[in-house]
Design a protein around this motif. Structure first.
Motif, PDB file in Angstrom:
ATOM      1  N   ARG A  34       0.839  -1.194   0.000  1.00 54.77           N
ATOM      2  CA  ARG A  34       0.000   0.000   0.000  1.00 54.77           C
ATOM      3  C   ARG A  34       0.875   1.245   0.000  1.00 54.77           C
ATOM      4  NH1 ARG A  34      -0.498  -1.188   5.717  1.00 54.77           N
ATOM      5  NH2 ARG A  34      -0.052   0.657   6.971  1.00 54.77           N
ATOM      6  N   LYS A  35       0.236   2.356  -0.253  1.00 56.26           N
ATOM      7  CA  LYS A  35       0.925   3.639  -0.296  1.00 56.26           C
ATOM      8  C   LYS A  35       0.090   4.650   0.476  1.00 56.26           C
ATOM      9  CE  LYS A  35       1.962   7.293  -3.601  1.00 56.26           C
ATOM     10  NZ  LYS A  35       1.807   7.689  -5.000  1.00 56.26           N
ATOM     11  N   GLU A  36       0.756   5.443   1.302  1.00 57.33           N
ATOM     12  CA  GLU A  36       0.100   6.519   2.040  1.00 57.33           C
ATOM     13  C   GLU A  36       0.770   7.829   1.655  1.00 57.33           C
ATOM     14  OE1 GLU A  36       0.802   5.451   6.101  1.00 57.33           O
ATOM     15  OE2 GLU A  36      -0.653   3.830   6.078  1.00 57.33           O
ATOM     16  N   VAL A  37      -0.019   8.871   1.452  1.00 57.89           N
ATOM     17  CA  VAL A  37       0.509  10.198   1.152  1.00 57.89           C
ATOM     18  C   VAL A  37       0.081  11.112   2.285  1.00 57.89           C
ATOM     19  CG1 VAL A  37       0.527  12.104  -0.494  1.00 57.89           C
ATOM     20  CG2 VAL A  37       0.332   9.757  -1.329  1.00 57.89           C
ATOM     21  N   TRP A  38       1.062  11.733   2.937  1.00 59.30           N
ATOM     22  CA  TRP A  38       0.796  12.587   4.084  1.00 59.30           C
ATOM     23  C   TRP A  38       1.148  14.030   3.759  1.00 59.30           C
ATOM     24  CZ3 TRP A  38       3.720   9.600   8.529  1.00 59.30           C
ATOM     25  CH2 TRP A  38       3.205   8.303   8.648  1.00 59.30           C
ATOM     26  N   VAL A  39       0.245  14.943   4.109  1.00 55.32           N
ATOM     27  CA  VAL A  39       0.524  16.372   3.985  1.00 55.32           C
ATOM     28  C   VAL A  39       0.318  17.003   5.352  1.00 55.32           C
ATOM     29  CG1 VAL A  39      -0.057  16.515   1.531  1.00 55.32           C
ATOM     30  CG2 VAL A  39      -1.830  16.918   3.229  1.00 55.32           C
ATOM     31  N   ASP A  40       1.103  18.017   5.645  1.00 51.30           N
ATOM     32  CA  ASP A  40       1.014  18.736   6.916  1.00 51.30           C
ATOM     33  C   ASP A  40      -0.270  19.558   6.921  1.00 51.30           C
ATOM     34  OD1 ASP A  40       1.334  20.743   8.984  1.00 51.30           O
ATOM     35  OD2 ASP A  40       3.475  20.241   9.013  1.00 51.30           O
ATOM     36  N   ALA A  41      -1.138  19.316   7.885  1.00 55.80           N
ATOM     37  CA  ALA A  41      -2.419  20.015   7.958  1.00 55.80           C
ATOM     38  C   ALA A  41      -2.255  21.497   8.273  1.00 55.80           C
ATOM     39  CB  ALA A  41      -3.311  19.353   9.012  1.00 55.80           C
ATOM     40  N   ASP A  42      -1.132  21.874   8.866  1.00 52.27           N
ATOM     41  CA  ASP A  42      -0.928  23.261   9.295  1.00 52.27           C
ATOM     42  C   ASP A  42       0.059  24.030   8.440  1.00 52.27           C
ATOM     43  OD1 ASP A  42      -2.680  22.938  11.518  1.00 52.27           O
ATOM     44  OD2 ASP A  42      -1.064  21.912  12.597  1.00 52.27           O
ATOM     45  N   ASP A  43       0.771  23.366   7.528  1.00 49.86           N
ATOM     46  CA  ASP A  43       1.809  24.034   6.744  1.00 49.86           C
ATOM     47  C   ASP A  43       1.825  23.458   5.335  1.00 49.86           C
ATOM     48  OD1 ASP A  43       4.066  25.186   5.657  1.00 49.86           O
ATOM     49  OD2 ASP A  43       5.458  24.391   7.155  1.00 49.86           O
ATOM     50  N   GLU A  44       1.159  24.136   4.405  1.00 51.35           N
ATOM     51  CA  GLU A  44       1.090  23.608   3.041  1.00 51.35           C
ATOM     52  C   GLU A  44       2.424  23.659   2.320  1.00 51.35           C
ATOM     53  OE1 GLU A  44      -0.503  27.408   0.424  1.00 51.35           O
ATOM     54  OE2 GLU A  44      -1.933  25.905   1.099  1.00 51.35           O
ATOM     55  N   GLY A  45       3.402  24.374   2.880  1.00 47.68           N
ATOM     56  CA  GLY A  45       4.741  24.422   2.296  1.00 47.68           C
ATOM     57  C   GLY A  45       5.661  23.323   2.794  1.00 47.68           C
TER      58      GLY A  45
END
Length: 93
Positions: A34-45
């Protein structure tokens, strides 16, 4: 874990291309779990983190550099060189 420094201006397009190109490619690879993609909820940069689960280290290493280069090329202008770190799961519940 792969870390990608993606320009916030193109992050949505990058995420779509990643799903279309890389997820589709990985799903054809022996041992891909499987693959998970994580993005910072508080910092889009902040870097986009991608966690790819494999059945074994040998299966991961069997993915040839030619296939990786071909998938990268399909990303076009959205291709970003990642930083890669390997981790072992030592416990889960």
């Amino acid at each position: 874990m792969l870390s990608f420094d993606v320009d916030p201006q193109v992050r949505g397009a990058w995420l779509e291309a990643d799903a279309r190109v890389w997820t589709a490619f990985l799903e054809t690879c022996d041992g891909f779990v499987r693959k998970e993609v994580w993005v910072d909820a508080d910092d889009e940069g902040a870097p986009v983190r991608v966690v790819i689960w494999w059945g074994s280290m040998a299966q991961w290493k069997a993915v040839g550099p030619e296939a990786v280069a071909e998938a990268d090329a399909r990303m076009g202008d959205l291709a970003v060189e990642p930083t890669c770190r390997a981790f072992e799961v030592v416990a889960q519940s």
